[in-house]
Design a protein around this motif. Structure first.
Motif, PDB file in Angstrom:
ATOM      1  N   PHE A   1      40.711  40.987  81.267  1.00 25.66           N
ATOM      2  CA  PHE A   1      39.517  40.377  80.722  1.00 25.66           C
ATOM      3  C   PHE A   1      39.744  38.928  80.320  1.00 25.66           C
ATOM      4  N   ARG A   2      38.650  38.174  80.391  1.00 25.43           N
ATOM      5  CA  ARG A   2      38.570  36.863  79.745  1.00 25.43           C
ATOM      6  C   ARG A   2      37.630  37.023  78.559  1.00 25.43           C
ATOM      7  N   MET A   3      38.058  36.533  77.422  1.00 21.68           N
ATOM      8  CA  MET A   3      37.278  36.605  76.198  1.00 21.68           C
ATOM      9  C   MET A   3      36.718  35.219  75.881  1.00 21.68           C
ATOM     10  N   ALA A   4      35.541  35.187  75.292  1.00 26.51           N
ATOM     11  CA  ALA A   4      34.913  33.890  75.051  1.00 26.51           C
ATOM     12  C   ALA A   4      34.062  33.901  73.801  1.00 26.51           C
ATOM     13  N   TRP A   5      33.828  32.696  73.324  1.00 21.20           N
ATOM     14  CA  TRP A   5      32.843  32.474  72.265  1.00 21.20           C
ATOM     15  C   TRP A   5      31.729  31.607  72.845  1.00 21.20           C
ATOM     16  N   PHE A   6      30.517  32.021  72.541  1.00 19.48           N
ATOM     17  CA  PHE A   6      29.325  31.267  72.870  1.00 19.48           C
ATOM     18  C   PHE A   6      28.572  31.007  71.570  1.00 19.48           C
ATOM     19  N   ARG A   7      27.599  30.121  71.620  1.00 25.57           N
ATOM     20  CA  ARG A   7      26.762  29.898  70.448  1.00 25.57           C
ATOM     21  C   ARG A   7      25.342  29.581  70.876  1.00 25.57           C
ATOM     22  N   GLN A   8      24.430  29.874  69.981  1.00 26.19           N
ATOM     23  CA  GLN A   8      23.030  29.592  70.250  1.00 26.19           C
ATOM     24  C   GLN A   8      22.404  28.991  69.007  1.00 26.19           C
ATOM     25  N   ALA A   9      22.026  27.739  69.118  1.00 29.39           N
ATOM     26  CA  ALA A   9      21.358  27.047  68.018  1.00 29.39           C
ATOM     27  C   ALA A   9      19.859  27.329  68.083  1.00 29.39           C
ATOM     28  N   PRO A  10      19.163  27.171  66.973  1.00 23.98           N
ATOM     29  CA  PRO A  10      17.720  27.433  66.961  1.00 23.98           C
ATOM     30  C   PRO A  10      16.991  26.612  68.015  1.00 23.98           C
ATOM     31  N   GLY A  11      16.197  27.290  68.819  1.00 24.09           N
ATOM     32  CA  GLY A  11      15.412  26.611  69.833  1.00 24.09           C
ATOM     33  C   GLY A  11      16.174  26.188  71.060  1.00 24.09           C
ATOM     34  N   LYS A  12      17.440  26.572  71.141  1.00 24.93           N
ATOM     35  CA  LYS A  12      18.253  26.165  72.287  1.00 24.93           C
ATOM     36  C   LYS A  12      18.804  27.389  73.005  1.00 24.93           C
ATOM     37  N   GLU A  13      19.293  27.156  74.208  1.00 23.55           N
ATOM     38  CA  GLU A  13      19.884  28.236  74.979  1.00 23.55           C
ATOM     39  C   GLU A  13      21.314  28.496  74.506  1.00 23.55           C
ATOM     40  N   ARG A  14      21.781  29.701  74.799  1.00 19.52           N
ATOM     41  CA  ARG A  14      23.165  30.036  74.479  1.00 19.52           C
ATOM     42  C   ARG A  14      24.085  29.153  75.304  1.00 19.52           C
ATOM     43  N   GLU A  15      25.139  28.647  74.691  1.00 16.77           N
ATOM     44  CA  GLU A  15      26.073  27.778  75.403  1.00 16.77           C
ATOM     45  C   GLU A  15      27.507  28.227  75.180  1.00 16.77           C
TER      46      GLU A  15
ATOM     47  N   SER B   1      42.222  31.721  69.918  1.00 13.25           N
ATOM     48  CA  SER B   1      43.501  32.418  70.030  1.00 13.25           C
ATOM     49  C   SER B   1      43.243  33.913  70.055  1.00 13.25           C
ATOM     50  N   ARG B   2      44.279  34.661  70.350  1.00 14.48           N
ATOM     51  CA  ARG B   2      44.139  36.117  70.368  1.00 14.48           C
ATOM     52  C   ARG B   2      45.336  36.747  69.687  1.00 14.48           C
ATOM     53  N   GLU B   3      45.128  37.951  69.198  1.00 16.76           N
ATOM     54  CA  GLU B   3      46.206  38.746  68.621  1.00 16.76           C
ATOM     55  C   GLU B   3      46.148  40.092  69.318  1.00 16.76           C
ATOM     56  N   ASN B   4      46.991  40.240  70.324  1.00 22.37           N
ATOM     57  CA  ASN B   4      46.911  41.415  71.192  1.00 22.37           C
ATOM     58  C   ASN B   4      47.080  42.714  70.424  1.00 22.37           C
ATOM     59  N   ALA B   5      47.973  42.733  69.459  1.00 20.01           N
ATOM     60  CA  ALA B   5      48.245  43.966  68.718  1.00 20.01           C
ATOM     61  C   ALA B   5      47.019  44.457  67.962  1.00 20.01           C
ATOM     62  N   LYS B   6      46.135  43.520  67.615  1.00 19.73           N
ATOM     63  CA  LYS B   6      44.922  43.886  66.885  1.00 19.73           C
ATOM     64  C   LYS B   6      43.690  43.868  67.773  1.00 19.73           C
ATOM     65  N   ASN B   7      43.872  43.610  69.063  1.00 15.22           N
ATOM     66  CA  ASN B   7      42.732  43.521  69.977  1.00 15.22           C
ATOM     67  C   ASN B   7      41.652  42.584  69.437  1.00 15.22           C
ATOM     68  N   THR B   8      42.089  41.462  68.930  1.00 16.51           N
ATOM     69  CA  THR B   8      41.173  40.540  68.260  1.00 16.51           C
ATOM     70  C   THR B   8      41.328  39.128  68.804  1.00 16.51           C
ATOM     71  N   VAL B   9      40.205  38.475  68.964  1.00 14.16           N
ATOM     72  CA  VAL B   9      40.164  37.072  69.357  1.00 14.16           C
ATOM     73  C   VAL B   9      39.595  36.279  68.188  1.00 14.16           C
ATOM     74  N   TYR B  10      40.167  35.105  67.977  1.00 13.88           N
ATOM     75  CA  TYR B  10      39.752  34.270  66.859  1.00 13.88           C
ATOM     76  C   TYR B  10      39.205  32.935  67.368  1.00 13.88           C
ATOM     77  N   LEU B  11      38.343  32.344  66.561  1.00 16.36           N
ATOM     78  CA  LEU B  11      37.915  30.975  66.797  1.00 16.36           C
ATOM     79  C   LEU B  11      38.063  30.229  65.476  1.00 16.36           C
ATOM     80  N   GLN B  12      39.103  29.417  65.400  1.00 13.89           N
ATOM     81  CA  GLN B  12      39.312  28.580  64.232  1.00 13.89           C
ATOM     82  C   GLN B  12      38.502  27.302  64.418  1.00 13.89           C
ATOM     83  N   MET B  13      37.612  27.047  63.491  1.00 11.77           N
ATOM     84  CA  MET B  13      36.722  25.888  63.601  1.00 11.77           C
ATOM     85  C   MET B  13      37.001  24.940  62.446  1.00 11.77           C
TER      86      MET B  13
END
Length: 118
Positions: free
Chosen positions: A31-45, A70-82
């Motif tokens: 798998f490829r994991m991703a983060w998207f976002r959608q601002a009010p009145g805009k399309e998901r990007e 980043s990802r932590e395989n042992a926890k099956n978790t993906v992070y987005l540090q902003m």
């Protein structure tokens, strides 16, 4: 694949947040994991993505140098540090997943709201 996103909130401009996306239901090795976002009145990007098995990473230009996926395989978790958040980063953030062979993201978590005040 079930995805559970968390970590959103209200932060002042220049502040930081870390989003988490916990995955379950099947192995994620193709798998490829991703983060998207959608601002009010805009399309998901697209915001950022990472391969589960290697460090192939992509970012939207406007978040390069500020966001880190980043990802932590042992926890099956993906992070987005902003970091150094800006008001224009305000959006509902979604985590998504797709098989490497697929062109579209077919698995989505519920969104988590990020609000950046000026």
């Amino acid at each position: 694949v079930q995805l559970q996103a968390s970590g959103g909130g209200l932060v002042q401009a220049g502040g930081s947040l870390r989003l988490s996306c916990a995955a379950s239901g099947r192995t994620l090795s193709n798998f490829r994991m991703a983060w998207f976002r959608q601002a009010p009145g805009k399309e998901r990007e697209f915001v950022a993505s990472i391969m589960w098995n290697d460090d192939t990473i992509y970012y939207k230009d406007s978040v390069k140098g500020r966001f880190n996926i980043s990802r932590e395989n042992a926890k099956n978790t993906v992070y987005l540090q902003m970091n150094n958040l800006k008001p224009e980063d305000t959006a509902v953030y979604y985590c998504g997943a797709r098989l490497v062979r697929d062109s579209e993201y077919g698995y989505w978590g519920q969104g988590t709201l990020v609000t950046v005040s000026s």
